[in-house]
Design a protein around this motif. Sequence first.
Motif, PDB file in Angstrom:
ATOM      1  N   LEU A   1      24.226  49.446  20.260  1.00  0.00           N
ATOM      2  CA  LEU A   1      25.016  48.580  19.379  1.00  0.00           C
ATOM      3  C   LEU A   1      26.327  48.189  20.037  1.00  0.00           C
ATOM      4  CD1 LEU A   1      24.431  50.358  15.929  1.00  0.00           C
ATOM      5  CD2 LEU A   1      23.405  48.234  16.754  1.00  0.00           C
ATOM      6  N   GLU A   2      26.968  49.152  20.700  1.00  0.00           N
ATOM      7  CA  GLU A   2      28.220  48.844  21.391  1.00  0.00           C
ATOM      8  C   GLU A   2      27.971  47.869  22.541  1.00  0.00           C
ATOM      9  OE1 GLU A   2      32.117  51.064  23.338  1.00  0.00           O
ATOM     10  OE2 GLU A   2      30.214  52.131  23.261  1.00  0.00           O
ATOM     11  N   THR A   3      26.877  48.075  23.274  1.00  0.00           N
ATOM     12  CA  THR A   3      26.541  47.173  24.379  1.00  0.00           C
ATOM     13  C   THR A   3      26.364  45.753  23.879  1.00  0.00           C
ATOM     14  OG1 THR A   3      25.479  48.956  25.628  1.00  0.00           O
ATOM     15  CG2 THR A   3      24.853  46.704  26.199  1.00  0.00           C
ATOM     16  N   LYS A   4      25.655  45.602  22.776  1.00  0.00           N
ATOM     17  CA  LYS A   4      25.449  44.254  22.223  1.00  0.00           C
ATOM     18  C   LYS A   4      26.769  43.617  21.818  1.00  0.00           C
ATOM     19  CE  LYS A   4      22.715  41.625  18.893  1.00  0.00           C
ATOM     20  NZ  LYS A   4      23.811  40.666  18.644  1.00  0.00           N
ATOM     21  N   LEU A   5      27.649  44.412  21.206  1.00  0.00           N
ATOM     22  CA  LEU A   5      28.938  43.880  20.784  1.00  0.00           C
ATOM     23  C   LEU A   5      29.761  43.437  21.991  1.00  0.00           C
ATOM     24  CD1 LEU A   5      30.945  43.313  18.523  1.00  0.00           C
ATOM     25  CD2 LEU A   5      31.697  45.693  18.668  1.00  0.00           C
ATOM     26  N   ILE A   6      29.741  44.253  23.056  1.00  0.00           N
ATOM     27  CA  ILE A   6      30.483  43.904  24.275  1.00  0.00           C
ATOM     28  C   ILE A   6      29.949  42.608  24.870  1.00  0.00           C
ATOM     29  CG2 ILE A   6      30.902  44.605  26.672  1.00  0.00           C
ATOM     30  CD1 ILE A   6      30.947  47.519  25.640  1.00  0.00           C
ATOM     31  N   ILE A   7      28.628  42.512  24.989  1.00  0.00           N
ATOM     32  CA  ILE A   7      28.020  41.315  25.585  1.00  0.00           C
ATOM     33  C   ILE A   7      28.326  40.078  24.750  1.00  0.00           C
ATOM     34  CG2 ILE A   7      25.843  40.203  26.227  1.00  0.00           C
ATOM     35  CD1 ILE A   7      26.655  42.463  28.087  1.00  0.00           C
ATOM     36  N   ASP A   8      28.197  40.207  23.439  1.00  0.00           N
ATOM     37  CA  ASP A   8      28.465  39.052  22.563  1.00  0.00           C
ATOM     38  C   ASP A   8      29.919  38.596  22.687  1.00  0.00           C
ATOM     39  OD1 ASP A   8      25.873  39.041  21.708  1.00  0.00           O
ATOM     40  OD2 ASP A   8      26.269  40.079  19.804  1.00  0.00           O
ATOM     41  N   ARG A   9      30.855  39.553  22.718  1.00  0.00           N
ATOM     42  CA  ARG A   9      32.262  39.182  22.808  1.00  0.00           C
ATOM     43  C   ARG A   9      32.592  38.599  24.191  1.00  0.00           C
ATOM     44  NH1 ARG A   9      35.893  41.348  19.264  1.00  0.00           N
ATOM     45  NH2 ARG A   9      37.248  39.754  20.211  1.00  0.00           N
ATOM     46  N   LEU A  10      32.037  39.187  25.233  1.00  0.00           N
ATOM     47  CA  LEU A  10      32.269  38.640  26.581  1.00  0.00           C
ATOM     48  C   LEU A  10      31.707  37.226  26.698  1.00  0.00           C
ATOM     49  CD1 LEU A  10      31.577  41.681  28.968  1.00  0.00           C
ATOM     50  CD2 LEU A  10      33.763  40.534  28.586  1.00  0.00           C
ATOM     51  N   PHE A  11      30.545  37.014  26.101  1.00  0.00           N
ATOM     52  CA  PHE A  11      29.957  35.677  26.146  1.00  0.00           C
ATOM     53  C   PHE A  11      30.830  34.675  25.399  1.00  0.00           C
ATOM     54  CE2 PHE A  11      27.301  32.404  24.124  1.00  0.00           C
ATOM     55  CZ  PHE A  11      26.898  31.743  25.280  1.00  0.00           C
ATOM     56  N   SER A  12      31.342  35.097  24.244  1.00  0.00           N
ATOM     57  CA  SER A  12      32.197  34.205  23.476  1.00  0.00           C
ATOM     58  C   SER A  12      33.428  33.798  24.289  1.00  0.00           C
ATOM     59  CB  SER A  12      32.635  34.889  22.176  1.00  0.00           C
ATOM     60  OG  SER A  12      33.514  34.080  21.440  1.00  0.00           O
ATOM     61  N   LEU A  13      34.034  34.770  24.965  1.00  0.00           N
ATOM     62  CA  LEU A  13      35.203  34.480  25.796  1.00  0.00           C
ATOM     63  C   LEU A  13      34.835  33.553  26.955  1.00  0.00           C
ATOM     64  CD1 LEU A  13      36.939  37.971  26.079  1.00  0.00           C
ATOM     65  CD2 LEU A  13      37.887  35.918  25.036  1.00  0.00           C
ATOM     66  N   THR A  14      33.741  33.903  27.647  1.00  0.00           N
ATOM     67  CA  THR A  14      33.332  33.119  28.807  1.00  0.00           C
ATOM     68  C   THR A  14      32.946  31.705  28.392  1.00  0.00           C
ATOM     69  OG1 THR A  14      32.460  35.168  29.759  1.00  0.00           O
ATOM     70  CG2 THR A  14      31.855  33.125  30.859  1.00  0.00           C
ATOM     71  N   ASN A  15      32.305  31.587  27.250  1.00  0.00           N
ATOM     72  CA  ASN A  15      31.911  30.268  26.759  1.00  0.00           C
ATOM     73  C   ASN A  15      33.144  29.385  26.526  1.00  0.00           C
ATOM     74  OD1 ASN A  15      29.940  28.372  25.847  1.00  0.00           O
ATOM     75  ND2 ASN A  15      30.505  28.864  23.737  1.00  0.00           N
ATOM     76  N   LYS A  16      34.194  29.979  25.935  1.00  0.00           N
ATOM     77  CA  LYS A  16      35.430  29.219  25.731  1.00  0.00           C
ATOM     78  C   LYS A  16      36.049  28.829  27.073  1.00  0.00           C
ATOM     79  CE  LYS A  16      37.004  30.912  21.202  1.00  0.00           C
ATOM     80  NZ  LYS A  16      35.768  31.570  20.761  1.00  0.00           N
TER      81      LYS A  16
END
Length: 954
Positions: free
Chosen positions: A250-265
Amino acid sequence: MTDFDAWTSRTLENVLAISPAQVTGPINLDELDSILIEILTELGTPEKLPLSYLNNCYERCSTLKQRVNKDPAKLSAIDKIIANVTNYGLICFQVPGFFFDHTSLDQTLDYVLEFINRGFLRKILSNAIENDSSLEVLNSIVPNLMNKLLAVDMINTPSPEISRYYFSVMDLLETILAYPALAAIFSEIDNFHPPDLKSNEFETRSLLGPLFRYSPLLPELAYKNYEAYISPGYVDNMTSIKGIHEGSQLETKLIIDRLFSLTNKLVRGGEKPRAAFFRWAADLVNKSHLRVGQQVNPKLVASNSIMFNITMILIKFSLPFLANETKLPKIDIDYFNKRQIVDFTEETKINSTLQESADYYQVSDEVPNFISDCFYLTLTYLHYGLGGIYNWENRLKQQLSGLRMEIVRMEAQQSNPSGLNPFLEGILRFKLPKLKKTYKILQSERYSIQMVNSYRDLQSETFDTLSGAIKFFIRVIDPSHEYPSKELKLPFVELAVEDLDDPNVLRQKSPVPFRYYPEFFIEGLINYFYAVTKHGIYPLVYSNRNLTTWVQFLIIILRCPELMSNPHLKSRMVELLFYGTLKNTQGGPGFMDDIINSDPLVSNNIMYALIDFFVVVEKTGSSNQFYDKFNTRYHIGTILENLWGNNVFRKQLKRQSTQNVKFFVRFVARMLNDTTYLLDESLNKLISVHNYEAELGIRKGEQPNGERDPALSELSDEEIEQRLQSSESQARSLVGLSNKVIQLFNLFTKELPSSFVIPELVHRLAGMLDYNLVALVGPKCSNLKVRNPQAYDFDPKRLLFNLCSIYVNLSKEEKFIDAVAQDERSFDITYFRKARRILEKHVYQATASFRQQFIAFGDSAMEKRSQQQQEELEMGDAPDEFLDPLMYTIMEDPVILPSSKVSIDRSTIKSHLLSDPTDPFNRMPLKLEDVIDNVELKQRIQEFKGKNKTRTEP
């Protein structure tokens, strides 16, 4: 003083938190600037941090503004206060030393993360944009935050505190990148991508490194998570470990989702930040090729955590266009003619030399589109990112096995202190705790890898993305480049049987530009599929609609040998098919069975593909190529055995044996080679096991009357134990392989008996069967008795039955009877009779009818031998030049070999060339069409036979 002036004075006192003692009279807005300067520089703020004071001022203004929202004059006054407070907040980041020293900088940054009102921060950022000081502000905040993140003590800081701090940094960066103007200049922040970084320095010296490295895969976090549940040398607490897995996933998914959101911006901030991010990621992977090496030092390359995170982010970027078939054409198939960001120049190509690839590509200054950059970078990270993780897991497994054995050995010594001298006892006390800690560290890393590899939701997204990559490659392979909108028809090119083993011919037939692509593009995909299968995520592949694409791709590569040259990678593909056709734990069909049986492209080509590669894998190009082939052939044999239940595949094999005779004979010849070697070696290893067990039994007094091997008398007990273990290991492998090949022969000879009695094969087949029949029932068969035959899957009765079944399957073939009769080395009717008695007493499958057919065949061969012996007596001695130089029988159809000039029977050289395309007398390359008919010698042989026959006639 007017009412408004009074209100203004009271408001300033309240907002700025000025005490009555500090006020000598009414104050107004014109004094605001000087008052703030005095408070911030001389009087000091009520709060410890200037920024905290300014933030509280801003919050008090915001609250007051809601109360006076209908009074324009008061609203204007409050806005002016807010503007001044915000400007000084901006100065805090522009010139931090003006209000506080670097000792309090850390505290200020922590305050920004944990307490600052997001409205105040947004106001500061907006002011920075308006004042053209954005980069100064970002340089003041972001690098310092990243350094603080990097400095966090992962071992001693509680996990919730680490996680809270990390995600606070994420929140702040999200706030910053929400401004397009700030996103556009983000890559200009100091140390975004310093030059000349080494692979292991990206995490500590580049701006994004501390952020992208954070993951449960970090060794420090893995140790903290799993250490308590690991027991070196014993059984780990798997229930608790499973719980840790679930929380970490669950933590891994949260990290990946947040990193993707940042990188996408970031990448949407414009061409400049997008190009900068991709160059940074590309530079990192370009310098991380050693991650997939065999002797890599993990401290000298990028960590699994940063490589995993970037791989997952790139997969998220790729999913929208790879999951949509209509967008596949947007991926540039001639990407390598453009100014690409990843360095592929020295990478092994799919089916071309490096020079051929360099000659084909003429790199221009044209910049590829975003989709193409993203796609090819994703594939590169798949190989060096995830592939490096798989590589490290395999190495961990080996290291842990050795450590576990050493710990158990040392604990056994420690438990018996009476036999230890004080020096050794001291070493154990010092060394054992260190070994146990090392074991826990490595096992923790391994569990963290298993955690991400077994995370179904994450793997499902990855599987869907990479399925799109598979479709793209099939599209490139397709001569019309219209797949998947148009069905494929295999094969793409027609190849003569003799060309199937010729790498030069195959290379020239390989499609362009596919042949020039880096081989690791395909290797990364296959290794991923292998890892998913290996980690047992069967629900993923069972239910996923994209599985058909993967299976089709495996069959296309194996069916069309011109596509790829690497036999090791093809062997891995065969292994995937092997796992996909194995029955599941409930005894049900394999997860690929439905596709193999129902998909036309797969079902129409799998038989040909497997049979062809069974032959081709003979030559892997490595120093161990003779042994490399056996595991692959075992896998192929198992797949063919599983397919045998479907009559469609049996008909396909029969069609190949009659319509493509040269192709089928080539396959049977290699099967025969394997069977001859494997049976001989496996039985020899069992004899060795028997001898070592007997010797040890005699020495221990367990077999006082046992027969000893004189060759073992000089060896110590330890040396014999070591040799026994080695022979056991080899026997276990060889027996399993020989069982599989004999079973195949049994199936095939029953279905296609006439195909196994052609001149090139029949004598070798007869000799192999006769020789092994003697080994199983002859005078030395007792030497095959071992203490635990089940450990080697050695069942001599079952093996004897399968061997005898082949005789029965071919018992009506006259050529086979002749061949057995002519086998002077091993054929003896005595052993047929002994085999029949064993079958009758011990093998229930051997019915009375079966035993009768078997012994009747032996009698027929014996009768044929008597006839042949009589004919030989009548024929008399033939001149040596009439005899085949390898078989020592009178030649029927002599031919001359062009290089050695030796005359040999055509059937003999055909048999030889099935296994080795060289002249047997000088090893020069040879093809059957190159041999020359020896007409004169053939005529003389016929005359000799005619004269002798005439002389013996009454």
